[in-house]
Enzyme design. Sequence first.
Site, PDB file in Angstrom:
ATOM      1  N   ASN A  70       0.797  -1.218   0.000  1.00 64.50           N
ATOM      2  CA  ASN A  70       0.000   0.000   0.000  1.00 64.50           C
ATOM      3  C   ASN A  70       0.835   1.277   0.000  1.00 64.50           C
ATOM      4  O   ASN A  70       0.327   2.342  -0.361  1.00 64.50           O
ATOM      5  CB  ASN A  70      -0.942   0.012   1.207  1.00 64.50           C
ATOM      6  CG  ASN A  70      -0.215  -0.259   2.513  1.00 64.50           C
ATOM      7  OD1 ASN A  70       0.352  -1.335   2.704  1.00 64.50           O
ATOM      8  ND2 ASN A  70      -0.226   0.698   3.412  1.00 64.50           N
ATOM      9  N   CYS A 241       6.565  12.708  12.348  1.00 64.07           N
ATOM     10  CA  CYS A 241       7.358  13.518  13.278  1.00 64.07           C
ATOM     11  C   CYS A 241       6.704  13.487  14.646  1.00 64.07           C
ATOM     12  O   CYS A 241       5.525  13.853  14.792  1.00 64.07           O
ATOM     13  CB  CYS A 241       7.460  14.954  12.763  1.00 64.07           C
ATOM     14  SG  CYS A 241       8.533  16.004  13.788  1.00 64.07           S
TER      15      CYS A 241
END
Length: 294
Positions: A70, A241
Amino acid sequence: MFFALRDKGDHIITSQIEHPAILEPCRFLERSGARVTYLPVDAAGRINSGDLQRAVTSRTVLISIMHANNEVGTVQPIEECGRIAREAGILFHTDAAQSVGKVATSVNQLGVDLLSIAGHKLYAPKGAGALYVRSGVSLEPLIHGAGHEGGRRAGTESALLAVSLGKACQLAQDLASMDCIRALRDRFWQELQSAFGNRIVLNGHPTHRLPNTLNVSFVGQVGADVLQRLEDVAASTGSACHAGQITLSPVLQAMGVKPEAGQGAVRFSLGRATTRDEIDAVMARLRRTMSAAA
């Protein structure tokens, strides 16, 4: 499947880059006594069929390898995996959520016993899906109760979703448009290389991949920052992050992608309605925003 075949064995084989829809159930089954082998992949995201052959034991009851990834679009050697499973008398499942409607997915050609589909990946409404089960394969019911869906999942079915998925699958059999999408994707990649040279690298297999997927890394950049500068362009990133620390997706980690490249990973997904003008518009915006960020 594990519960239905528990008297025959307790070993499952899958890969390190499966979708969480496969990995999380495997981790659950490990807590229930299953032993799971997670096969590694090469730098292009492909498993080695030899590794699969060596992983098979007398206790193996299921092999589950995704048809196409994917994130990077890499297509696995499913026919070879199916042959190995068949010769060993082991049931073989493939997650074809990403591949149905994009590449040929004949269950007989692939040699699978089970194949799963996610409807919204081929333009059916969200909430519809299907599991192909080869005749003679016994499954433990997902939900116990009445005899809906062959006794495998109790609960009243949505006729609307079922019919819409069927129609979407019927339309998806025409793969001719995928040649046009592949040509657009390849043109996009060539223009990216021309514009950014060694500042951009391809993630995934150069040929064994879905025709609509282009996962690239902008070296020295952060994928989230690239997407933010692209504003209304729909794409996704392969890094995250957290508290100032950038982590790569498990897929890119398994492929051995270096952090300086992986942190700049962006996945562009083309569709049947994507046009050359849209590709040109994205390229123009990338040239402008990347130059400004340099």
